[in-house]
Scaffold this active site. Structure first.
Site, short mmCIF file in Angstrom:
data_model
loop_
_atom_site.label_atom_id
_atom_site.label_comp_id
_atom_site.label_asym_id
_atom_site.label_seq_id
_atom_site.Cartn_x
_atom_site.Cartn_y
_atom_site.Cartn_z
CE LYS A 287 -3.29 2.48 2.99
NZ LYS A 287 -4.01 2.42 4.29
CG ASP A 292 -6.00 8.02 4.51
OD1 ASP A 292 -6.86 8.55 3.76
OD2 ASP A 292 -6.25 7.11 5.30
CE LYS A 299 -6.71 8.52 7.97
NZ LYS A 299 -7.27 7.30 8.55
CG ASP A 311 -2.26 5.12 4.98
OD1 ASP A 311 -2.17 4.11 5.70
OD2 ASP A 311 -3.31 5.44 4.39
CG ASP A 370 -10.24 6.92 6.76
OD1 ASP A 370 -9.18 7.10 6.13
OD2 ASP A 370 -10.29 6.87 8.00
CD GLU A 372 -6.88 5.02 2.47
OE1 GLU A 372 -5.78 4.60 2.85
OE2 GLU A 372 -7.82 5.24 3.25
NE ARG A 374 -10.50 -1.76 3.35
CZ ARG A 374 -11.02 -2.02 4.55
NH1 ARG A 374 -12.16 -2.67 4.66
NH2 ARG A 374 -10.40 -1.63 5.65
#
Length: 521
Positions: A287, A292, A299, A311, A370, A372, A374
């Protein structure tokens, strides 16, 4: 300003990359990361700043001291050890200062336990590095009776701890700069063993650099370019970067959709190392969400969002692992796939409830923007399966808060139906100290069902929903998912990790690839 900072980072990555796959060149590049040096030639030295005596644990508490020391010196040390009830247990340490007529200013007697495994040796080296003063010039470690691999692991641990990320400091503190002289049984063998740790450390360092880059400097295109520079000196690594236009044209709408609200659109980075025969590669998919915000599911925790440059830690781990395997000349074909995104909010951003179409044609209801990670991994896994024809896939990501609630941060959570992949991963975790704990994939039928589309991107339990979502795209390819949420970053130094991004996963993936490749022959 951002462009100038990025240029500095890219220049560092370029100068730190190998010029060829050899331990000598790997070692030469270390000056960009750590200034400490290691020597393995056994020769007596006078005026030593710190002398470290490694002492194995004994049942009767007796500690053998070098016979080269005078009887008076040995008696003084034995008396001090007895007062401190020192038995050589792992982690025990006694410091003695200004011993009369002694060649070292400080003597540290350090317990190594009854057995000194690789991860313990690395941690011991890191502990020593953390305790050494910036004013230290030379250190001697008396390591008679310890194997070449154990000595190399201790030196490796010191290197990992002495890394610094100080590119944004106006006046960076001086980095540790001293020489460690390892006095073991066979200096040349220990030096050779240490050389094999260099590619792995280099991969960790590059991963840490990537993780630590702030979101406005470490956006998708910047990370792709940094990665290309980092691997440019490897003759047998091929790097391919797919632009946002190409990502869209190839049908990777799930990856593209996460970044469509940002001025920095999605990229796909693919790094391929050909170290085996013509067999299909083992694919590592990481990933690479470079920042993010959570998108429209914003968030709201300030302490959470401020560290969201981490992230991309899964993608950094994949790049570092491929570099490590190439640097070790590992006899395996491996491909790293890093989908790169920038999850921001704007008038063009993906909305909750929107439907994205992944590369394999799956229609995904985005219930939560959020979730995201996956979404981008889905297209990364599809690329590994459909374009690379991977014989096995491991994906790694800072994916779910649910994972942290389930197993904390001492373990990563792993999910798979393939016993060979799981066993190789568990062994890799035990060896490297990057521990994994298996969580179940089922029975959770219907967990990601959507009334609107083929699947939705969230469900409960959260960690299992993420895993089941990714499993959908792996299909019948042997696959394992690593949820490393909470493992990528720390505000303070601990063990082999300095503060900041720690490069978690580089060592785990490198070991896993070699384990699984050997077991599948």
């Amino acid at each position: 300003m951002k462009k100038n900072v990025l240029a500095v980072v890219l220049a560092t990555a370029l100068s730190a990359s190998f010029t060829m796959n050899s331990a000598a060149h790997a070692q030469a590049s270390f000056s960009d990361y750590v200034q400490t040096q290691h020597s393995f030639a056994h020769e007596h030295m006078d005026n030593v700043d710190v002398l470290v005596l490694l002492a194995a644990e004994s049942d009767d508490g007796s500690i053998a001291l070098p016979q080269m020391w005078s009887e008076d010196t040995r008696n003084m040390i034995q008396s001090a050890l007895a007062i401190e009830e020192f038995t050589g247990k792992n982690g025990q340490q006694v410091e003695l200062l200004a011993l009369p007529d002694f060649y070292a200013k400080r003597l540290w007697v350090v317990g190594t336990g009854k057995t000194l495994q690789r991860k313990d040796a690395e941690k011991l080296g890191a502990t020593l590095a953390a305790q050494l003063s910036d004013k230290t010039d030379n250190v001697v470690v008396h390591a008679k009776g310890y194997s070449d691999a154990q000595i190399a692991a201790m030196a490796h641990g010191m290197d990992l701890r002495n890394y610094r990320f100080d590119k944004y400091k106006s006046e960076p503190a001086a980095r540790p700069d001293y020489t460690v002289h390892w006095h073991g049984d066979n200096g040349s063998a220990a030096a050779a063993a240490y050389a094999t740790t260099q590619p792995l450390a280099h991969g960790v360092f590059v991963a840490r650099d990537i993780i630590n880059l702030p979101g406005s400097d470490g956006y998708p295109q910047a990370i792709a370019e940094l990665a290309q520079e980092a691997v440019s000196g490897y003759d047998d690594i091929k790097a391919t970067v797919y632009t946002p236009e190409q990502v869209k044209e190839m049908g990777m709408g799930s990856l593209y959709g996460v970044s469509q609200g940002s001025q920095h659109k999605a990229h796909l980075l693919v790094v391929e190392y050909q170290g085996g025969n013509d067999e299909a590669p083992i694919a590592l998919v990481g990933k690479g969400n470079t920042f993010d915000t959570g998108g429209y599911n914003l968030k709201t925790s300030g302490s959470s969002i401020v560290r969201m440059q981490t992230d991309k830690a899964g993608g950094a781990a994949v790049l570092g692992a491929v570099m490590a395997l190439a640097g070790k000349d590992a006899e395996v074909n491996v491909a790293g796939v890093v989908p790169l995104s920038h999850n921001l909010i704007s008038g063009s951003a993906t909305l909750p409830g929107d439907v994205l179409v992944a590369g394999d044609g799956t229609r995904i209801e985005v219930v939560n923007t959020d979730a995201e990670g996956r979404l981008i991994l889905a297209d990364g896994i599809w690329y590994a399966r459909d374009h690379l024809k991977a014989r096995a896939i491991a994906d790694i990501a800072t994916l779910t808060g649910s994972k942290v609630g389930a197993v904390g941060t001492d373990y990563s959570a792993v999910f798979s139906d393939h016993s060979a992949l799981l066993e190789a991963m568990k062994t890799a975790g035990e060896t490297t100290g990057e521990l994994v704990w298996q969580l179940p994939l089922g029975p959770y039928d219907g967990i990601i069902d959507s009334w609107l589309a083929d699947v939705q991107n969230v469900g409960s339990p959260g960690a299992q929903a993420g895993a089941r979502f990714l499993q959908h795209f792996a299909k019948d390819t042997p696959w394992i998912h690593i949820d490393m949420a909470g493992n990528a970053y720390a505000t303070g130094a601990n063990g082999i990790h300095p503060a900041g991004g720690n490069g978690y996963g580089v060592r785990l993936l490198t070991e896993w690839v070699e384990n699984y490749n050997a077991a599948s022959k």
